[in-house]
Design an enzyme around this catalytic site. Structure first.
Site, PDB file in Angstrom:
ATOM      1  N   SER A   8       0.855  -1.181   0.000  1.00  0.00           N
ATOM      2  CA  SER A   8       0.000   0.000   0.000  1.00  0.00           C
ATOM      3  C   SER A   8       0.894   1.234   0.000  1.00  0.00           C
ATOM      4  O   SER A   8       1.829   1.333   0.796  1.00  0.00           O
ATOM      5  CB  SER A   8      -0.883   0.013   1.247  1.00  0.00           C
ATOM      6  N   HIS A  31      -1.284  -1.310  -4.134  1.00  0.00           N
ATOM      7  CA  HIS A  31      -2.565  -1.098  -3.451  1.00  0.00           C
ATOM      8  C   HIS A  31      -2.759   0.408  -3.219  1.00  0.00           C
ATOM      9  O   HIS A  31      -1.938   1.052  -2.554  1.00  0.00           O
ATOM     10  CB  HIS A  31      -2.520  -1.860  -2.123  1.00  0.00           C
ATOM     11  N   ASP A  33      -5.110   3.192  -1.633  1.00  0.00           N
ATOM     12  CA  ASP A  33      -6.178   3.400  -0.647  1.00  0.00           C
ATOM     13  C   ASP A  33      -6.903   4.712  -0.927  1.00  0.00           C
ATOM     14  O   ASP A  33      -6.372   5.794  -0.693  1.00  0.00           O
ATOM     15  CB  ASP A  33      -5.581   3.427   0.758  1.00  0.00           C
ATOM     16  N   MET A  35      -9.706   7.266   0.000  1.00  0.00           N
ATOM     17  CA  MET A  35     -10.489   7.641   1.190  1.00  0.00           C
ATOM     18  C   MET A  35     -11.130   8.998   0.962  1.00  0.00           C
ATOM     19  O   MET A  35     -10.470   9.914   0.453  1.00  0.00           O
ATOM     20  CB  MET A  35      -9.565   7.710   2.411  1.00  0.00           C
ATOM     21  N   HIS A  64      -8.535   0.278  -3.464  1.00  0.00           N
ATOM     22  CA  HIS A  64      -9.359  -0.068  -2.297  1.00  0.00           C
ATOM     23  C   HIS A  64     -10.172   1.176  -1.948  1.00  0.00           C
ATOM     24  O   HIS A  64      -9.634   2.147  -1.418  1.00  0.00           O
ATOM     25  CB  HIS A  64      -8.422  -0.487  -1.150  1.00  0.00           C
ATOM     26  N   MET A  66     -12.469   3.285   0.080  1.00  0.00           N
ATOM     27  CA  MET A  66     -13.079   3.525   1.395  1.00  0.00           C
ATOM     28  C   MET A  66     -13.849   4.829   1.282  1.00  0.00           C
ATOM     29  O   MET A  66     -13.436   5.886   1.778  1.00  0.00           O
ATOM     30  CB  MET A  66     -11.978   3.585   2.473  1.00  0.00           C
ATOM     31  N   MET A 135     -10.727  -6.984   6.114  1.00  0.00           N
ATOM     32  CA  MET A 135      -9.915  -5.969   6.803  1.00  0.00           C
ATOM     33  C   MET A 135      -9.472  -6.502   8.161  1.00  0.00           C
ATOM     34  O   MET A 135     -10.278  -7.060   8.904  1.00  0.00           O
ATOM     35  CB  MET A 135     -10.731  -4.691   7.030  1.00  0.00           C
ATOM     36  N   ASP A 173      -5.762  -6.931   4.862  1.00  0.00           N
ATOM     37  CA  ASP A 173      -5.233  -5.565   4.813  1.00  0.00           C
ATOM     38  C   ASP A 173      -5.316  -4.955   6.197  1.00  0.00           C
ATOM     39  O   ASP A 173      -6.409  -4.856   6.763  1.00  0.00           O
ATOM     40  CB  ASP A 173      -6.062  -4.760   3.795  1.00  0.00           C
TER      41      ASP A 173
HETATM   42  C1  DX5 Z   1      -6.105   1.079   6.011  1.00  0.00           C
HETATM   43  C2  DX5 Z   1      -5.713   0.808   4.590  1.00  0.00           C
HETATM   44  C3  DX5 Z   1      -4.509  -0.028   4.470  1.00  0.00           C
HETATM   45  C4  DX5 Z   1      -3.250   0.582   5.026  1.00  0.00           C
HETATM   46  C5  DX5 Z   1      -2.421  -0.557   5.534  1.00  0.00           C
HETATM   47  O1  DX5 Z   1      -7.376   1.614   6.037  1.00  0.00           O
HETATM   48  O2  DX5 Z   1      -6.750   0.147   3.904  1.00  0.00           O
HETATM   49  O3  DX5 Z   1      -4.292  -0.458   3.122  1.00  0.00           O
HETATM   50  O4  DX5 Z   1      -2.480   1.288   4.108  1.00  0.00           O
HETATM   51  O5  DX5 Z   1      -1.344  -0.033   6.220  1.00  0.00           O
HETATM   52  P1  DX5 Z   1      -0.558  -0.935   7.270  1.00  0.00           P
HETATM   53  O6  DX5 Z   1       0.042  -2.071   6.503  1.00  0.00           O
HETATM   54  O7  DX5 Z   1       0.473   0.007   7.799  1.00  0.00           O
HETATM   55  O8  DX5 Z   1      -1.539  -1.385   8.309  1.00  0.00           O
HETATM   56 ZN    ZN Z   2      -6.238  -0.765   1.943  1.00  0.00          ZN
END
Ligand code: DX5
Ligand code: ZN
Length: 220
Positions: A8, A31, A33, A35, A64, A66, A135, A173
């Site tokens: 990620s 990956h 993320d 948000m 991903h 969110m 998750m 994840d």
């Molecule tokens: C959290 C994200 C993850 C995050 C994981 O909401 O979806 O993908 O980047 O980071 P680590 O590996 O540091 O938990």
């Molecule tokens: Zn993620």
């Protein structure tokens, strides 16, 4: 398909994302993320950023989402070049329609579950999906501690995936590190997201390979 590692970039240097992605040539996916500061209390990338990233690397992008209202918003990430798009079931009203739309575009369709969302109500949805993301932290931030309480759900999801034909990848994840990846692989996960573990390592690509080795050694 075997074990896959998907770093990620949430914990990478946002001012140099192209160069950061170039540091992980052995990754299977990148990956991303996404948000929106509504579904989770954090704000990151939108479709233009995904499009720029997809132009800057040959690695496939695993988006991903969110975000609220995946039904209306997910396709723009597929159109921006993400090869896999993960929608959270908690913010999707018509997951069958969305999964079919994504696949119709040639994009892998994936469903994510927050830690307290059960897999069982969605067993019938599995044939419509290419991946399930379980998750292992509450979504929103990198660097959180792995939640062991998610391990039984990983096992149950693996069982349901096997019963439905075994084609669906099972991603985990959150808090994935050399310390926790073996437990997830043993429980049946085969795609591993790691953010802080990869980008806080001196050699991120060597960490990708170390994570892969640990997962392969623990996989059933
Ligand atoms: C959290 C994200 C993850 C995050 C994981 O909401 O979806 O993908 O980047 O980071 P680590 O590996 O540091 O938990
Ligand atoms: Zn993620």
């Amino acid at each position: 398909m075997g074990i896959q590692i998907t770093p990620s970039i949430l914990n990478a240097d946002f001012a140099a994302l192209g160069a950061e992605v170039a540091r992980i040539p052995n990754a299977d996916w990148v990956h991303v993320d996404v948000m929106d500061n509504h579904f989770v209390p954090n704000l990151t990338f939108g479709p233009p950023m995904v499009e720029a990233l997809s132009r800057s690397t040959d690695l496939p992008l695993d988006a991903h989402l969110m975000i609220d209202d995946c039904d209306s918003n997910a396709m723009s990430y597929a159109e921006a070049g993400a090869r896999s798009v993960t929608f959270h079931i908690e913010s999707t009203k018509a997951p069958i329609r969305l999964a079919r739309e994504l696949r119709g575009h040639g994009t892998r369709a994936s469903m994510a579950l927050k830690p307290m969302t059960p897999i069982e109500p969605y067993a019938e949805l599995l044939p419509e999906l290419d991946m399930v993301l379980v998750m292992t932290v509450e979504p929103g931030f990198g660097g959180q501690r792995f939640l062991d309480l998610c391990l039984p759900k990983i096992r149950r999801t693996r069982e349901l995936v096997e019963r439905s034909g075994g084609e669906v990848w099972l991603q985990v994840d959150g808090g994935i590190s050399l310390d926790t990846i073996g437990r997830c692989a043993e429980a049946g996960a085969d795609v591993f997201v790691a953010g802080s573990a990869v980008y806080s390592a001196e050699d991120p690509d060597a960490m990708v390979e170390a994570l892969r080795e640990k997962a392969e050694a623990a996989a059933p």
